[in-house]
Structures are given as C-alpha cells and as structure tokens.
Design an enzyme around this catalytic site. Structure first.
Site, PDB file in Angstrom:
ATOM      1  N   ALA A 243       0.817  -1.216   0.000  1.00  0.00           N
ATOM      2  CA  ALA A 243       0.000   0.000   0.000  1.00  0.00           C
ATOM      3  C   ALA A 243       0.851   1.267   0.000  1.00  0.00           C
ATOM      4  CB  ALA A 243      -0.948   0.002   1.195  1.00  0.00           C
ATOM      5  N   ALA A 244       2.109   1.166  -0.446  1.00  0.00           N
ATOM      6  CA  ALA A 244       2.980   2.354  -0.416  1.00  0.00           C
ATOM      7  C   ALA A 244       2.386   3.478  -1.271  1.00  0.00           C
ATOM      8  CB  ALA A 244       4.385   2.003  -0.892  1.00  0.00           C
ATOM      9  N   GLY A 245       1.911   3.140  -2.460  1.00  0.00           N
ATOM     10  CA  GLY A 245       1.340   4.158  -3.345  1.00  0.00           C
ATOM     11  C   GLY A 245       0.098   4.796  -2.736  1.00  0.00           C
ATOM     12  N   ASP A 246      -0.771   3.984  -2.152  1.00  0.00           N
ATOM     13  CA  ASP A 246      -1.991   4.527  -1.529  1.00  0.00           C
ATOM     14  C   ASP A 246      -1.664   5.355  -0.296  1.00  0.00           C
ATOM     15  OD1 ASP A 246      -3.685   3.384  -3.403  1.00  0.00           O
ATOM     16  OD2 ASP A 246      -3.959   1.548  -2.235  1.00  0.00           O
TER      17      ASP A 246
HETATM   18  P1  ADP Z   1       2.815   2.301  -6.723  1.00  0.00           P
HETATM   19  O1  ADP Z   1       2.720   1.115  -5.826  1.00  0.00           O
HETATM   20  O2  ADP Z   1       1.549   3.079  -6.838  1.00  0.00           O
HETATM   21  O3  ADP Z   1       3.471   1.984  -8.050  1.00  0.00           O
HETATM   22  P2  ADP Z   1       5.369   3.352  -5.842  1.00  0.00           P
HETATM   23  O4  ADP Z   1       5.943   1.970  -5.820  1.00  0.00           O
HETATM   24  O5  ADP Z   1       5.933   4.304  -6.846  1.00  0.00           O
HETATM   25  O6  ADP Z   1       3.783   3.326  -5.963  1.00  0.00           O
HETATM   26  O7  ADP Z   1       5.572   3.954  -4.359  1.00  0.00           O
HETATM   27  C1  ADP Z   1       5.005   5.192  -3.971  1.00  0.00           C
HETATM   28  C2  ADP Z   1       5.982   5.924  -3.099  1.00  0.00           C
HETATM   29  O8  ADP Z   1       6.276   5.121  -1.961  1.00  0.00           O
HETATM   30  C3  ADP Z   1       7.336   6.231  -3.735  1.00  0.00           C
HETATM   31  O9  ADP Z   1       7.325   7.462  -4.436  1.00  0.00           O
HETATM   32  C4  ADP Z   1       8.249   6.284  -2.506  1.00  0.00           C
HETATM   33  O10 ADP Z   1       8.195   7.567  -1.916  1.00  0.00           O
HETATM   34  C5  ADP Z   1       7.616   5.276  -1.559  1.00  0.00           C
HETATM   35  N1  ADP Z   1       8.280   3.957  -1.637  1.00  0.00           N
HETATM   36  C6  ADP Z   1       7.925   2.902  -2.415  1.00  0.00           C
HETATM   37  N2  ADP Z   1       8.779   1.860  -2.264  1.00  0.00           N
HETATM   38  C7  ADP Z   1       9.696   2.271  -1.349  1.00  0.00           C
HETATM   39  C8  ADP Z   1      10.874   1.673  -0.760  1.00  0.00           C
HETATM   40  N3  ADP Z   1      11.271   0.427  -1.081  1.00  0.00           N
HETATM   41  N4  ADP Z   1      11.577   2.419   0.143  1.00  0.00           N
HETATM   42  C9  ADP Z   1      11.202   3.677   0.479  1.00  0.00           C
HETATM   43  N5  ADP Z   1      10.111   4.298  -0.053  1.00  0.00           N
HETATM   44  C10 ADP Z   1       9.379   3.618  -0.952  1.00  0.00           C
END
Ligand code: ADP
Length: 315
Positions: A243-246
C-alpha cells in the site's frame, strides 16, 4: 444513502474491496490447483486505503464516499474505516461488496482478480455536498463517468481535486483538465502521455495543473505549474510495498488540505509511504501522523541527485 454527515476536510470518493489473500508455492497455471497457506481476509481497495492514510498518516479530518453490498465483507470494511475515524457516506448496493482474490507466490509474484461488485454502482448523484471539503481524492477503481462527474462538481464548487490515475489507462483530455494534482506511477504516466521524452517533459504534457510521478524506491518527481520538484525516497528496510502508493496519496492529500506547500507535502507523503513499506499488509501497514513526524525529525534527507537525473530534470 445513509450517514450523510457534512464532508470532512479530505473527502475520498472511491473503491473499497476486501482482499482474500493466500500464499502459495507458485501462481496456479490455467486448470491447475495449488495447495496454499491459510486464507487472510483484509480490508483494501485504493479508495479505502487512501482514506485510512489521510486520516492516520495525515491526521486529517477525513470522510469517504463508497458503495458496499449487504454482506459480511461490508462489515470488515466499515469496521476498518470507522476505527480510523473516517466518516462514511455509504451507498448500500444490491451487488456484492468489492473483492480482490490474491495469490502471492513464495517468489513474491502475485496474481489478482478483482470483482468490482458494489464499486461499480457509485454514481454521479451520490456525491455529497462539498461544503468544508479542502481536497477531493479520486482513483480509477470506480466507473470513469462517475469519476469525471465528481471532478466536474468539485471544479464548479472550487474544491481542488487529486486524481490517482490507477489502475493504468488512457484518460479523456476533458477529465485531465479538471485535475489540480494528478498522481501516477511510471506505467500510469505512459498510459496517459506515452513514452516519448524525459519524465520531466512527459509530466508537463498530462493536461493536469500539476503532476507527480512516483518511482518506487527512487522516490518521486513533480511538475507544478512550471516548477520541477524532486523528492528522493527515504532509505528503509522494506518488507512489503503493497500500500505504499496509496499511503503516499492519502498522506499527500491530507498535507495539502492542511495548507502545506507541494514540496513539503511530497516529503511527508514519501516518509509515510517509506514507513508503510517496513510493515506487512495494506491498511494495517499505514503509520500514524506522530510516527511520520518522528521519522522525519530523526532521518537524514535523502540525496535527490540521481533521481533528478533519472527524471531528466538537469537537461
Ligand atoms: P505504486 O505502488 O503506486 O506503483 P510506488 O511503488 O511508486 O507506488 O511507491 C510510492 C511511493 O512510496 C514512492 O514514491 C516512494 O516515496 C515510496 N516507496 C515505495 N517503495 C519504497 C521503498 N522500497 N523504500 C522507500 N520508499 C518507498
């Protein structure tokens, strides 16, 4: 409709799904049956995840417009949202509550089937009055005609709109012209503006007033008017980026609703998303606002030079 309290400072209008997750040695091929581990049933859906992030990680007064069925899954979602302090504008549908059937392999691949169900029933007339709403957050797991109608209503009421254009698809120019802040990942950006040119050039071509592209562990960059902004990801020991993106979108919307400027809001969103990546699960992995503040106070600012070069910002 029930629960028609006035809108919060952040209003999320979008999807809620219950995720049915099973770990298995591998993803089954067509016709194959695989014996997996125990079933876990967890609240999810992009709209609901972002509402929890706005309320928890963002500390914002948050309301959500959503459609649920009349079944046990609805209770799972209502409990999760209410326990995060979110006020619900609930449309009760005769269709089943949205569900995602997820197999996660030991090799960390996944296969997901989404049954949209009640989410498909969210309609233009369900949007509550927008009085007091500082930002409206939308995604693309509900019908596109409904998303466009909500964006139009918000523009007419002078309420700024954030659209997280996920899952990836091409979008009508009319809708993009109604968006104050578009948030996409690299694949979603390509679905909207193609792959020609640097990321910085493509961000400027979306038709939205400002656009952010998230780039996983690299971080994110944005074009706001004519200004280029980059925010490198914070370095963490990531265990599950589900859920990083959300989390990023909800925390970003909450910060903007608080009157924080875009660079500072991106920094808070990146911190919240990084923390969520250190914990398993979707809604359960979202940190509190106090955790985000403490993390920012104790963590070195990441170096954004490699990110700026990746986005073509130095050209
Ligand atoms: P989605 O899942 O929507 O493709 P992302 O993978 O680009 O989204 O992640 C969204 C945000 O979460 C990134 O811009 C970053 O700030 C953070 N993020 C994602 N993965 C990591 C990670 N491995 N370490 C630190 N921050 C992360």
């Amino acid at each position: 409709m029930t629960g028609t309290t006035p809108g919060g400072r952040v209003l999320v209008a979008g999807s809620a799904n219950v995720d049915f997750v099973v770990r298995a040695p591998h993803i089954p091929a067509p016709g194959e049956t695989v014996l997996g581990g125990d079933l876990s049933i967890v609240p999810g859906g992009k709209g609901a995840n972002q509402a929890v992030a706005a309320a928890r990680a963002g500390g914002a007064d948050t309301a959500m417009l959503l459609a649920l069925g009349d079944d046990p899954s609805a209770g799972v979602l209502e409990d999760s949202l209410r326990s995060a302090g979110i006020r619900l504008h609930l449309v009760r549908s005769s269709r089943p509550t949205g569900a995602a059937l997820i197999t996660v392999s030991d090799g960390a691949e996944n296969a997901i089937t989404v049954a949209q169900g009640a989410n498909d029933e969210l309609a233009p007339e369900h949007l509550p009055a927008l009085d007091g709403v500082a930002w409206l957050l939308l995604q693309l797991e509900t019908p596109i005609t409904t998303v466009a109608a909500y964006a139009r209503a918000a523009r007419a009421a002078r309420v700024p709109v954030m659209l997280n254009a996920a899952p990836a698809r091409a979008l009508p120019a009319e809708l993009l012209g109604l968006i104050d802040l578009l948030v996409v990942n690299e694949e979603e950006l390509a679905a909207i503006v193609g792959k020609d040119g640097s990321i910085a050039e493509r961000l400027a071509r979306t038709g939205a007033a400002a656009t952010v592209v998230t780039l996983g562990e690299r971080g994110c960059c944005a074009v706001d008017g004519g200004t280029l902004i980059s925010q490198a990801a914070f370095t963490v020991a990531a265990v599950d980026t589900t859920a990083a993106g959300d989390t990023f979108c909800g925390a970003l919307g909450a910060a903007l609703a608080d009157g924080v400027d875009v660079p500072a809001a991106l920094r808070r969103a990146a911190a919240a998303a990084a923390l969520s990546a250190t914990r398993p699960g979707a809604q359960t992995s979202i940190p509190t606002a106090a955790e985000v503040t403490a993390f920012l106070a104790s963590t070195a600012e990441p170096d954004a030079r490699a990110l700026a070069a990746y986005c073509g910002m130095n050209e």
